[in-house]
Design a protein around this motif. Structure first.
Motif, PDB file in Angstrom:
ATOM      1  N   ARG A  49       0.833  -1.204   0.000  1.00  0.00           N
ATOM      2  CA  ARG A  49       0.000   0.000   0.000  1.00  0.00           C
ATOM      3  C   ARG A  49       0.873   1.262   0.000  1.00  0.00           C
ATOM      4  NH1 ARG A  49      -1.613   3.640   3.433  1.00  0.00           N
ATOM      5  NH2 ARG A  49      -0.629   2.657   5.205  1.00  0.00           N
ATOM      6  N   ARG A  50       1.930   1.266   0.786  1.00  0.00           N
ATOM      7  CA  ARG A  50       2.836   2.420   0.813  1.00  0.00           C
ATOM      8  C   ARG A  50       3.495   2.640  -0.540  1.00  0.00           C
ATOM      9  NH1 ARG A  50       5.957   1.574   6.587  1.00  0.00           N
ATOM     10  NH2 ARG A  50       4.117   1.898   7.892  1.00  0.00           N
ATOM     11  N   ARG A  52       2.314   1.723  -3.534  1.00  0.00           N
ATOM     12  CA  ARG A  52       1.319   2.208  -4.496  1.00  0.00           C
ATOM     13  C   ARG A  52       0.892   3.646  -4.228  1.00  0.00           C
ATOM     14  NH1 ARG A  52      -2.608  -3.044  -5.274  1.00  0.00           N
ATOM     15  NH2 ARG A  52      -1.160  -4.170  -6.617  1.00  0.00           N
ATOM     16  N   ARG A  53       0.817   4.021  -2.963  1.00  0.00           N
ATOM     17  CA  ARG A  53       0.396   5.395  -2.648  1.00  0.00           C
ATOM     18  C   ARG A  53       1.410   6.421  -3.128  1.00  0.00           C
ATOM     19  NH1 ARG A  53      -1.637   6.305   3.246  1.00  0.00           N
ATOM     20  NH2 ARG A  53      -1.856   8.383   2.377  1.00  0.00           N
TER      21      ARG A  53
END
Length: 138
Positions: A49-50, A52-53
């Motif tokens: 998630r980190r 992709r963000r």
């Protein structure tokens, strides 16, 4: 070895040298199962998630900036030919801006990875190696 009277045919005498192999063992997970387990783990999902963000917005912004440069160069040649300082025109400044943006984005990505993902990813890597160590030795 003689059969003992009154014993069941499926019974294994204790003095059998292969007795310990006849005992059902708990099945160890395969490497693929371990990697799937790691992939489903909250720690892995957080690292992902980190990543992709940061990457998706940064890549989109850079792509839009590049496309704006190409479109301006083809659709507005008069604007791009406008002099800024001496022989330097808007197209040259924008082209150098592309290089500068590339270097800044690379620096920002490396910084983000170092501060937000590397430690968690390294911990995941060590944990995964510990789990797969027994699988590799089989």
């Amino acid at each position: 070895m003689d059969k003992q009277e009154g014993c069941d045919d499926s019974a294994v005498p204790i003095d059998d040298p292969w007795y310990d192999t006849a005992v059902p063992r708990q099945r160890e997970p395969s490497a693929a199962e371990i990697y799937l387990e790691v992939q489903r783990s909250p720690a892995f999902q957080e690292v992902r998630r980190r990543y992709r963000r940061f990457v998706f917005p940064a890549a989109l912004a850079f792509l839009l900036w590049y496309l704006a440069y190409v479109v301006a160069a083809t659709a507005a040649p008069g604007l791009m030919a406008r002099p800024v300082a001496g022989a330097v025109n808007v197209a040259m400044v924008a082209g150098l801006g592309q290089f500068l943006t590339t270097f800044l984005l690379t620096w920002a990505y490396a910084r983000h990875a170092r501060l937000r993902r590397d430690r968690a990813a390294l911990e995941l890597r060590w944990d995964t190696q510990e789990m797969t160590r027994g699988v590799a030795q089989r």
